[in-house]
Design an enzyme around this catalytic site. Sequence first.
Site, PDB file in Angstrom:
ATOM      1  N   GLY A   1      42.166  21.471  59.731  1.00 47.22           N
ATOM      2  CA  GLY A   1      42.072  20.919  58.377  1.00 47.22           C
ATOM      3  C   GLY A   1      42.345  19.432  58.274  1.00 47.22           C
ATOM      4  CB  SER A   2      42.435  16.564  60.611  1.00 46.08           C
ATOM      5  OG  SER A   2      41.164  16.577  61.204  1.00 46.08           O
TER       6      SER A   2
ATOM      7  CG  MET B   1      35.060  27.068  63.370  1.00 45.10           C
ATOM      8  SD  MET B   1      34.111  25.655  63.933  1.00 45.10           S
ATOM      9  CE  MET B   1      33.709  26.187  65.586  1.00 45.10           C
ATOM     10  NE  ARG B   2      32.032  33.915  60.399  1.00 46.96           N
ATOM     11  CZ  ARG B   2      31.957  34.739  61.455  1.00 46.96           C
ATOM     12  NH1 ARG B   2      32.681  34.501  62.532  1.00 46.96           N
ATOM     13  NH2 ARG B   2      31.157  35.782  61.435  1.00 46.96           N
TER      14      ARG B   2
ATOM     15  CG  HIS C   1      27.850  18.937  64.474  1.00 49.37           C
ATOM     16  ND1 HIS C   1      28.230  20.220  64.828  1.00 49.37           N
ATOM     17  CD2 HIS C   1      27.231  18.423  65.561  1.00 49.37           C
ATOM     18  CE1 HIS C   1      27.846  20.457  66.069  1.00 49.37           C
ATOM     19  NE2 HIS C   1      27.244  19.388  66.538  1.00 49.37           N
TER      20      HIS C   1
HETATM   21  C1  GRF Z   1      35.659  18.670  63.220  1.00 50.36           C
HETATM   22  O1  GRF Z   1      35.644  18.016  64.450  1.00 50.36           O
HETATM   23  C2  GRF Z   1      34.282  18.914  62.699  1.00 50.36           C
HETATM   24  O2  GRF Z   1      33.351  17.986  63.136  1.00 50.36           O
HETATM   25  C3  GRF Z   1      33.940  20.276  63.267  1.00 50.36           C
HETATM   26  O3  GRF Z   1      35.151  20.974  63.243  1.00 50.36           O
HETATM   27  C4  GRF Z   1      36.243  20.065  63.340  1.00 50.36           C
HETATM   28  C5  GRF Z   1      37.203  20.374  62.231  1.00 50.36           C
HETATM   29  O4  GRF Z   1      38.372  19.608  62.354  1.00 50.36           O
HETATM   30  N1  GRF Z   1      32.900  20.904  62.502  1.00 50.36           N
HETATM   31  P1  GRF Z   1      39.534  19.739  61.282  1.00 50.36           P
HETATM   32  O5  GRF Z   1      39.861  21.208  61.138  1.00 50.36           O
HETATM   33  O6  GRF Z   1      39.048  19.140  60.008  1.00 50.36           O
HETATM   34  O7  GRF Z   1      40.686  18.977  61.862  1.00 50.36           O
END
Ligand code: GRF
Length: 219
Positions: A40-41, A118-119, A137
């Site tokens: 969730g960064s 991730m779906r 992405h």
């Molecule tokens: C990111 O690197 C994004 O590009 C990919 O998943 C990661 C999520 O990172 N789709 P976070 O959970 O927001 O830290």
Amino acid sequence: MRTNPAPADSTASLISPVISPSLLSPGEPLRLGILASGNGSNFEAVAKAIASGKLNAKIQVLIYNNPEAKVAVRATNWNVPAVLLNHRNFQSREDLDREIVHSLQQYQVEWVVMAGWMRIVTPVLIDAFPNQIINIHPSLLPSFKGVRAIEQALAAGVKIAGCTVHLVAPEVDSGVILLQAAVPVLADDTAETLHDRIQEQEHRILPQVIALAAHDRLG
Ligand code: GRF
């Protein structure tokens, strides 16, 4: 004697197009729903951009699918309602997406941000928010679609990696590209070190695209 021109500032061209931070919509905050599965960064980056007045938006709801996801803790810390929709409890992708649409509508969401979701999403979700779903992405699309994009980039030996914010289309990681940031690959990079630097850029371009959406330039 002629001197060579000063080298261009390499950081200035990292993000294209350069968007003015003054792109603040004067109207009502854009109502966002964020879909996330993990750390969730990027959620945090959007929340901070809003809190610091750089982005005229409001996160109405976080939807997450993994009970352990750290993003849920972040949502609580920011006083954002968090809805767990665990994909394991649904018979099909469409069933999950129907429930997601229902929640997003309940929270009166206008724009949907997939930030580490991730779906694979289906037309059930895409058609409910036409041209109003974005995804981030960790590659310079159209290269390295799908999972483990950074590992794919390292294996291919590219010298410039990066990240992309794009509109979501039925085919994974294939919608219209909205903004990209390039990140040089260093000789001793691992997937982890490269990901860290890519994420710094993600945290810049994701709020910028949302600022554009808030300015009603993408619709
Ligand atoms: C990111 O690197 C994004 O590009 C990919 O998943 C990661 C999520 O990172 N789709 P976070 O959970 O927001 O830290």
